[in-house]
Write an enzyme that holds these catalytic residues in place. Structure first.
Site, PDB file in Angstrom:
ATOM      1  N   CYS A   8     -50.933 -61.271 -10.080  1.00 41.69           N
ATOM      2  CA  CYS A   8     -50.213 -61.888  -9.283  1.00 41.69           C
ATOM      3  C   CYS A   8     -51.026 -62.880  -8.293  1.00 41.69           C
ATOM      4  CB  CYS A   8     -49.210 -60.990  -8.516  1.00 41.69           C
ATOM      5  SG  CYS A   8     -50.153 -59.747  -7.473  1.00 41.69           S
ATOM      6  N   ASN A  11     -52.522 -59.810  -5.462  1.00 41.46           N
ATOM      7  CA  ASN A  11     -53.000 -58.279  -6.085  1.00 41.46           C
ATOM      8  C   ASN A  11     -52.832 -57.207  -4.913  1.00 41.46           C
ATOM      9  OD1 ASN A  11     -56.126 -56.882  -7.276  1.00 41.46           O
ATOM     10  ND2 ASN A  11     -54.078 -56.597  -7.890  1.00 41.46           N
ATOM     11  N   CYS A  13     -49.274 -56.561  -4.004  1.00 42.11           N
ATOM     12  CA  CYS A  13     -48.036 -56.450  -3.855  1.00 42.11           C
ATOM     13  C   CYS A  13     -47.293 -55.983  -5.570  1.00 42.11           C
ATOM     14  CB  CYS A  13     -46.841 -57.531  -3.452  1.00 42.11           C
ATOM     15  SG  CYS A  13     -47.215 -57.474  -1.777  1.00 42.11           S
ATOM     16  N   ARG A  14     -47.145 -56.992  -6.142  1.00 43.89           N
ATOM     17  CA  ARG A  14     -46.547 -57.206  -7.475  1.00 43.89           C
ATOM     18  C   ARG A  14     -47.458 -56.673  -8.667  1.00 43.89           C
ATOM     19  NH1 ARG A  14     -44.839 -63.152  -7.504  1.00 43.89           N
ATOM     20  NH2 ARG A  14     -46.904 -63.131  -6.529  1.00 43.89           N
ATOM     21  N   SER A  15     -48.701 -56.931  -8.905  1.00 37.49           N
ATOM     22  CA  SER A  15     -49.431 -56.526  -9.932  1.00 37.49           C
ATOM     23  C   SER A  15     -49.903 -55.368  -9.716  1.00 37.49           C
ATOM     24  CB  SER A  15     -50.557 -57.610 -10.147  1.00 37.49           C
ATOM     25  OG  SER A  15     -51.486 -57.649  -9.218  1.00 37.49           O
ATOM     26  N   ASP A 126     -41.878 -63.010  -5.481  1.00 38.05           N
ATOM     27  CA  ASP A 126     -43.107 -62.789  -4.507  1.00 38.05           C
ATOM     28  C   ASP A 126     -42.323 -61.928  -3.414  1.00 38.05           C
ATOM     29  OD1 ASP A 126     -44.918 -62.488  -2.645  1.00 38.05           O
ATOM     30  OD2 ASP A 126     -45.702 -64.514  -2.825  1.00 38.05           O
TER      31      ASP A 126
END
Ligand code: 4NP
Length: 159
Positions: A8, A11, A13-15, A126
């Site tokens: 993401c 690095n 939150c999402r990934s 995001d």
């Protein structure tokens, strides 16, 4: 070993959540000897940081403890990993921009939501500038998408 990298922007939150979900799925399916995974960001904003507090609180609510430390995508990653999964189209473009400077590489690059069983073809949004509901939404999308990706790997590698 099949090596998978989730990417993401930050690095945090999402990934790292995708990594945590996919690792748990790998362990629960007894595929730990076969598949490994990691995550990183296209930016350098959060190198060395734990995932965002809101991501960790949401993950813990679902039984996942995230201990990943932020790192930035490197050119070595393109030949170290078999699969690179981008969380959104902006990450995807940045990854492909970096790839184009490298010649032939090992990794296949996809958008994470190519594997979303319910809702293909959109970004994992995001959640950084929004409220807690955004983090829960990301969790649900990534739960489906990591499961869909595992199904894809099983077909592709016949296991
Ligand atoms: P992520 O979210 O890409 O899912 O980790 C973000 C984290 C940090 C920032 C942006 C997005 N930031 O601008 O610092």
């Amino acid at each position: 070993m099949i090596k998978v990298l989730f990417v993401c922007l930050g690095n945090i939150c999402r990934s790292p959540l995708a990594e945590g979900l996919f690792r748990k799925l790998t362990e629960d399916s007894n595929y730990s000897e076969l598949i490994s995974c990691d995550s990183c960001g296209t930016s350098s904003y959060h190198i060395g940081d734990l995932p965002d507090n809101r991501t960790r609180i949401n993950a813990e609510k679902h039984g996942l403890i995230l201990t990943h430390r932020g790192r930035q995508l490197s050119k070595e990653d393109f030949n170290e990993f078999d699969y690179i999964l981008a969380m959104d189209s902006s990450n995807y473009e940045n990854i492909n921009f970096a790839k184009d400077k490298l010649g032939k590489i090992k990794a296949k690059i996809f958008l994470m939501r190519d594997f979303d069983k319910d809702d293909k073809g959109e970004d994992v949004p995001d959640p950084y500038y929004g409220g807690p509901e955004g983090f829960e939404n990301v969790y649900r999308i990534l739960k489906r998408s990591t499961e869909g990706f595992m199904e894809y790997l099983k077909q592709e590698h016949s296991f």
